[in-house]
Design a protein around this motif. Structure first.
Motif, PDB file in Angstrom:
ATOM      1  N   TYR A   1       0.816  -1.216   0.000  1.00  0.00           N
ATOM      2  CA  TYR A   1       0.000   0.000   0.000  1.00  0.00           C
ATOM      3  C   TYR A   1       0.849   1.266   0.000  1.00  0.00           C
ATOM      4  O   TYR A   1       0.345   2.353  -0.273  1.00  0.00           O
ATOM      5  CB  TYR A   1      -0.941   0.018   1.208  1.00  0.00           C
ATOM      6  CG  TYR A   1      -1.887  -1.160   1.253  1.00  0.00           C
ATOM      7  CD1 TYR A   1      -2.792  -1.395   0.224  1.00  0.00           C
ATOM      8  CD2 TYR A   1      -1.872  -2.043   2.332  1.00  0.00           C
ATOM      9  CE1 TYR A   1      -3.669  -2.469   0.266  1.00  0.00           C
ATOM     10  CE2 TYR A   1      -2.734  -3.123   2.386  1.00  0.00           C
ATOM     11  CZ  TYR A   1      -3.631  -3.334   1.350  1.00  0.00           C
ATOM     12  OH  TYR A   1      -4.483  -4.405   1.395  1.00  0.00           O
TER      13      TYR A   1
ATOM     14  N   ILE B   1      -6.947   8.808  -3.933  1.00  0.00           N
ATOM     15  CA  ILE B   1      -8.131   8.737  -3.068  1.00  0.00           C
ATOM     16  C   ILE B   1      -9.260   7.960  -3.749  1.00  0.00           C
ATOM     17  O   ILE B   1     -10.024   7.246  -3.093  1.00  0.00           O
ATOM     18  CB  ILE B   1      -8.607  10.144  -2.685  1.00  0.00           C
ATOM     19  CG1 ILE B   1      -7.538  10.857  -1.838  1.00  0.00           C
ATOM     20  CG2 ILE B   1      -9.920  10.085  -1.908  1.00  0.00           C
ATOM     21  CD1 ILE B   1      -7.220  10.179  -0.539  1.00  0.00           C
TER      22      ILE B   1
ATOM     23  N   THR C   1      -9.076   5.360  -5.435  1.00  0.00           N
ATOM     24  CA  THR C   1      -8.865   3.921  -5.235  1.00  0.00           C
ATOM     25  C   THR C   1      -8.915   3.532  -3.759  1.00  0.00           C
ATOM     26  O   THR C   1      -8.900   2.349  -3.442  1.00  0.00           O
ATOM     27  CB  THR C   1      -7.508   3.492  -5.819  1.00  0.00           C
ATOM     28  OG1 THR C   1      -6.450   4.143  -5.105  1.00  0.00           O
ATOM     29  CG2 THR C   1      -7.424   3.861  -7.300  1.00  0.00           C
ATOM     30  N   ARG C   2      -8.983   4.528  -2.867  1.00  0.00           N
ATOM     31  CA  ARG C   2      -9.003   4.265  -1.421  1.00  0.00           C
ATOM     32  C   ARG C   2     -10.014   5.212  -0.774  1.00  0.00           C
ATOM     33  O   ARG C   2      -9.698   5.963   0.151  1.00  0.00           O
ATOM     34  CB  ARG C   2      -7.608   4.470  -0.820  1.00  0.00           C
ATOM     35  CG  ARG C   2      -6.527   3.719  -1.609  1.00  0.00           C
ATOM     36  CD  ARG C   2      -5.124   4.103  -1.194  1.00  0.00           C
ATOM     37  NE  ARG C   2      -4.175   3.665  -2.221  1.00  0.00           N
ATOM     38  CZ  ARG C   2      -3.011   3.089  -1.969  1.00  0.00           C
ATOM     39  NH1 ARG C   2      -2.618   2.903  -0.739  1.00  0.00           N
ATOM     40  NH2 ARG C   2      -2.225   2.715  -2.964  1.00  0.00           N
ATOM     41  N   LYS C   3     -11.260   5.173  -1.270  1.00  0.00           N
ATOM     42  CA  LYS C   3     -12.286   6.127  -0.834  1.00  0.00           C
ATOM     43  C   LYS C   3     -12.583   6.034   0.654  1.00  0.00           C
ATOM     44  O   LYS C   3     -13.067   6.991   1.260  1.00  0.00           O
ATOM     45  CB  LYS C   3     -13.561   5.900  -1.645  1.00  0.00           C
ATOM     46  CG  LYS C   3     -13.414   6.239  -3.122  1.00  0.00           C
ATOM     47  CD  LYS C   3     -14.713   6.006  -3.878  1.00  0.00           C
ATOM     48  CE  LYS C   3     -14.543   6.336  -5.361  1.00  0.00           C
ATOM     49  NZ  LYS C   3     -15.769   6.081  -6.144  1.00  0.00           N
ATOM     50  N   ILE C   4     -12.292   4.900   1.245  1.00  0.00           N
ATOM     51  CA  ILE C   4     -12.540   4.727   2.667  1.00  0.00           C
ATOM     52  C   ILE C   4     -11.781   5.757   3.500  1.00  0.00           C
ATOM     53  O   ILE C   4     -12.202   6.138   4.595  1.00  0.00           O
ATOM     54  CB  ILE C   4     -12.141   3.293   3.103  1.00  0.00           C
ATOM     55  CG1 ILE C   4     -12.521   3.041   4.558  1.00  0.00           C
ATOM     56  CG2 ILE C   4     -10.662   3.056   2.901  1.00  0.00           C
ATOM     57  CD1 ILE C   4     -12.229   1.632   5.028  1.00  0.00           C
ATOM     58  N   LEU C   5     -10.654   6.262   2.962  1.00  0.00           N
ATOM     59  CA  LEU C   5      -9.852   7.234   3.698  1.00  0.00           C
ATOM     60  C   LEU C   5     -10.563   8.572   3.861  1.00  0.00           C
ATOM     61  O   LEU C   5     -10.218   9.362   4.738  1.00  0.00           O
ATOM     62  CB  LEU C   5      -8.507   7.437   3.000  1.00  0.00           C
ATOM     63  CG  LEU C   5      -7.575   6.216   3.020  1.00  0.00           C
ATOM     64  CD1 LEU C   5      -6.297   6.496   2.239  1.00  0.00           C
ATOM     65  CD2 LEU C   5      -7.244   5.805   4.450  1.00  0.00           C
TER      66      LEU C   5
ATOM     67  N   ARG D   1      -1.098   3.365   4.668  1.00  0.00           N
ATOM     68  CA  ARG D   1      -2.175   3.242   3.690  1.00  0.00           C
ATOM     69  C   ARG D   1      -2.085   4.235   2.541  1.00  0.00           C
ATOM     70  O   ARG D   1      -2.955   4.252   1.662  1.00  0.00           O
ATOM     71  CB  ARG D   1      -3.529   3.379   4.402  1.00  0.00           C
ATOM     72  CG  ARG D   1      -3.856   2.189   5.297  1.00  0.00           C
ATOM     73  CD  ARG D   1      -4.900   2.514   6.348  1.00  0.00           C
ATOM     74  NE  ARG D   1      -5.275   1.338   7.127  1.00  0.00           N
ATOM     75  CZ  ARG D   1      -4.585   0.857   8.159  1.00  0.00           C
ATOM     76  NH1 ARG D   1      -3.456   1.457   8.530  1.00  0.00           N
ATOM     77  NH2 ARG D   1      -5.001  -0.213   8.812  1.00  0.00           N
ATOM     78  N   ILE D   2      -1.060   5.080   2.548  1.00  0.00           N
ATOM     79  CA  ILE D   2      -0.879   6.087   1.499  1.00  0.00           C
ATOM     80  C   ILE D   2       0.447   5.835   0.778  1.00  0.00           C
ATOM     81  O   ILE D   2       1.468   5.612   1.430  1.00  0.00           O
ATOM     82  CB  ILE D   2      -0.882   7.506   2.105  1.00  0.00           C
ATOM     83  CG1 ILE D   2      -2.278   7.857   2.605  1.00  0.00           C
ATOM     84  CG2 ILE D   2      -0.426   8.546   1.096  1.00  0.00           C
ATOM     85  CD1 ILE D   2      -3.308   8.032   1.505  1.00  0.00           C
TER      86      ILE D   2
ATOM     87  N   ASP E   1     -12.379  -0.918   7.376  1.00  0.00           N
ATOM     88  CA  ASP E   1     -10.933  -0.865   7.161  1.00  0.00           C
ATOM     89  C   ASP E   1     -10.346  -2.264   7.016  1.00  0.00           C
ATOM     90  O   ASP E   1      -9.447  -2.496   6.202  1.00  0.00           O
ATOM     91  CB  ASP E   1     -10.271  -0.136   8.328  1.00  0.00           C
ATOM     92  CG  ASP E   1      -8.779   0.066   8.134  1.00  0.00           C
ATOM     93  OD1 ASP E   1      -8.406   0.945   7.334  1.00  0.00           O
ATOM     94  OD2 ASP E   1      -7.989  -0.657   8.765  1.00  0.00           O
TER      95      ASP E   1
ATOM     96  N   ARG F   1     -10.943  -3.374   3.427  1.00  0.00           N
ATOM     97  CA  ARG F   1     -10.218  -2.645   2.368  1.00  0.00           C
ATOM     98  C   ARG F   1      -8.716  -2.873   2.426  1.00  0.00           C
ATOM     99  O   ARG F   1      -8.048  -2.992   1.393  1.00  0.00           O
ATOM    100  CB  ARG F   1     -10.514  -1.139   2.467  1.00  0.00           C
ATOM    101  CG  ARG F   1      -9.740  -0.281   1.472  1.00  0.00           C
ATOM    102  CD  ARG F   1     -10.031  -0.692   0.046  1.00  0.00           C
ATOM    103  NE  ARG F   1      -9.247   0.060  -0.925  1.00  0.00           N
ATOM    104  CZ  ARG F   1      -7.998  -0.222  -1.293  1.00  0.00           C
ATOM    105  NH1 ARG F   1      -7.359  -1.257  -0.733  1.00  0.00           N
ATOM    106  NH2 ARG F   1      -7.379   0.499  -2.199  1.00  0.00           N
ATOM    107  N   PHE F   2      -8.142  -2.929   3.620  1.00  0.00           N
ATOM    108  CA  PHE F   2      -6.685  -3.094   3.769  1.00  0.00           C
ATOM    109  C   PHE F   2      -6.375  -4.421   4.461  1.00  0.00           C
ATOM    110  O   PHE F   2      -5.663  -4.467   5.466  1.00  0.00           O
ATOM    111  CB  PHE F   2      -6.098  -1.920   4.557  1.00  0.00           C
ATOM    112  CG  PHE F   2      -6.305  -0.582   3.901  1.00  0.00           C
ATOM    113  CD1 PHE F   2      -5.552  -0.203   2.803  1.00  0.00           C
ATOM    114  CD2 PHE F   2      -7.266   0.304   4.376  1.00  0.00           C
ATOM    115  CE1 PHE F   2      -5.735   1.022   2.187  1.00  0.00           C
ATOM    116  CE2 PHE F   2      -7.460   1.538   3.769  1.00  0.00           C
ATOM    117  CZ  PHE F   2      -6.694   1.897   2.670  1.00  0.00           C
TER     118      PHE F   2
END
Length: 408
Positions: free
Chosen positions: A199, A211, A213-217, A334-335, A396, A399-400
Motif C-alpha cells: 500500500y 483517493i 482507489t481508497r475512498k474509505i480514507l 495506507r498512502i 478498514d 479494504r486493507f
C-alpha cells in the motif's frame, strides 16, 4: 530501563529529528497560554477567542497545502530548516514588540511557517522507517515532543503576568537550536528504509487519483477531524473554565495541568507502546478517543477543587497517547510514499479547520450559557464519534486486509 530498549535500532536521523522535536517543544510556552493571553491580556470574550482561532485555522489552509506539495517535490530536511529559520525571526520580532493584536499576528505568521513543515517532518519519519518499526519511531517522536512540553507550560504560567515577552523569545531560540541540530546531523540525502507494504508503493497520478482507489480514507479524514475538535477543548474550553473558576490562579493551574499532561505522556508512552504493539491502529485510536471523551467531559462536574482536575487530566492523557500512537502509523501505512506529504497536509488542514469551526460553536454556547453546556456538546459529539469508529473498523479490515494478515 528495559521499556526504553524497544526504541533501539532506529536510524540515527530518526533520533536527531526526535531530539529536534524535544528542543523545539521546550519553547512551546505560547500555545497552551494563547486562550488566556487573548482573554486576560487583550480582553477578548470566549466567542472572540474562538474567532481568532478560526482565523488562524483558515490562514493555515494555503500554508499547509503548500507544505504538502513542497514535501512531495523537494528535499524534506531542507524544507524544515528554511521554514524554521523564518519562524525564528518572526518569534523574536514578537518578543521585541509590545503585546497587541498586531504583535500577536506576527507570532501567528511565524506559527504558520511552522505548519508548512509539519507534513515534511511526518513524511520524513515514515521515509526513514519501515512499516514494522513505524509505531516505535512515531512513539519516540511523540515522547520527545512531550519531554519538552513538561516544563514549558509551567514556565509560561510563571512568566504570564509580568514577563510574557520572554516566552516569545524562548520559543524563537528553542526553534533555532533544533534547526541547527537538524542542519548539521541529518544528511540531505538519507538512505530510505525498505518496505514490503504494497500500500506504500509509489504510484503515478494526483492525490485525487489515489483517493479514488481508497475512498474509505475520506471517512477516516472525517474521524480525525472530529477527534481533533474534541482534543482541541483541552486548549480552548478547559482554560476558559479554569479562568472562570480559579480567577487569577487560573493561568498557573492550567499550566500545571498541561505539565501533568506532558509528565503522563513521558511515563506511559513507552509502556502503552509496548502493550499495544500487536494491536491494530484503529484499536488504539478507538480506546484513546473513549478515554479522551471521558476525561474531558468529566470537567463538567468540577468546581474549585484542583485534585479532581488532575485525575481527569490523567485519564484524558492516556487516551491522547493511544490516539496518537494509532493515528500517524495508520495514515503512513495506507498512502503511497509518493503522495504522503500531500495527504498529511490535506488531513492537517481539514482537522484544524474543523477544530476552529467547532471552537466557534462551543464559544457561542459558552457566551449564551456557561462552560458546562459546552462540555455537554463535547460529550454528544464524542458519543457519535465512538459509534462511527466502531463501524469504520470493519470497513478498514475489508479494504486493507493485507495489513491485518501481517499482524497475525
Amino acid at each position: 530501563m528495559k521499556i526504553f530498549r524497544m526504541y533501539q535500532g532506529l536510524k540515527r536521523e530518526v533520533y536527531i529529528l526526535c531530539f529536534g522535536r524535544f528542543v523545539t517543544a521546550m519553547g512551546g510556552l505560547i500555545w497552551p497560554m494563547l486562550t488566556l493571553i487573548l482573554k486576560s491580556k487583550l480582553g477578548f470574550n470566549a466567542e472572540q477567542v474562538a474567532l481568532w482561532f478560526l482565523m488562524f485555522g483558515v490562514l493555515q489552509l494555503p500554508f499547509a497545502l503548500a507544505g504538502g506539495r513542497l514535501t512531495d517535490k523537494y528535499n524534506k530536511r531542507d524544507l524544515i530548516v528554511v521554514f524554521d529559520l523564518i519562524s525564528v525571526v518572526l518569534y523574536v520580532i514578537t518578543a521585541i514588540l509590545p503585546l497587541s493584536t498586531g504583535s500577536l499576528c506576527i507570532y501567528f505568521l511565524g506559527s504558520l511557517f511552522q505548519h508548512v513543515e509539519w507534513s515534511a517532518y511526518d513524511a520524513l519519519i515514515a521515509e526513514l522507517t519501515n512499516s514494522h518499526e513505524r509505531e516505535k519511531a512515531y512513539s519516540l517522536q511523540y515522547l520527545a515532543n512531550n519531554l519538552g512540553v513538561v516544563f514549558a507550560p509551567t514556565l509560561g504560567g510563571l512568566l504570564f503576568n509580568h514577563y510574557l515577552w520572554l516566552s516569545f523569545l524562548i520559543a524563537g531560540m528553542a526553534v533555532l537550536s533544533s534547526t541547527i541540530l537538524i542542519y548539521h546531523f541529518v544528511p540531505r540525502e538519507s538512505e530510505k528504509a525498505e518496505n514490503d507494504n504494497t500500500y506504500e508503493e509509489q504510484v503515478e497520478g494526483t492525490l485525487r487519483d489515489v483517493i479514488k482507489t481508497r475512498k474509505i480514507l475520506l471517512i477516516y479524514i472525517v474521524i480525525t477531524c472530529v477527534c481533533y475538535l474534541i482534543y482541541g477543548q483541552f486548549n480552548y474550553l478547559l482554560p476558559i473554565q479554569m479562568d472562570e473558576v480559579f480567577l487569577e490562579r487560573g493561568a498557573v493551574f492550567f499550566g500545571m495541568l498541561t505539565s501533568i499532561n506532558g509528565a503522563v505522556v513521558i511515563c506511559f508512552t513507552p509502556i502503552l507502546t509496548q502493550i499495544t504493539l500487536k494491536w491494530s491502529d484503529l484499536e488504539r485510536i478507538s480506546l484513546g478517543v473513549l478515554l479522551e471523551v471521558i476525561g474531558l467531559c468529566s470537567f463538567f462536574f468540577y468546581q474549585n477543587k484542583l485534585p479532581p482536575y488532575i485525575i481527569s487530566m490523567i485519564v484524558f492523557t492516556l487516551g491522547e497517547i493511544l490516539e496518537t500512537l494509532g493515528n500517524k502509523p495508520y495514515i503512513s501505512k495506507r498512502i503511497p510514499s509518493s503522495h504522503r506529504g500531500r495527504f498529511i497536509a490535506i488531513n492537517n488542514i481539514l482537522t484544524t479547520a474543523t477544530s476552529s469551526v467547532g471552537n466557534t460553536v462551543i464559544g457561542k454556547i459558552v457566551v449564551l450559557y456557561t462552560f458546562k453546556e459546552g462540555w455537554i456538546a463535547v460529550s454528544v459529539i464524542g458519543a457519535g464519534l465512538l459509534i462511527l469508529l466502531a463501524v469504520y473498523r470493519g470497513m478498514d479490515r475489508k479494504r486493507f486486509k493485507l495489513l491485518y494478515k501481517e499482524r497475525k
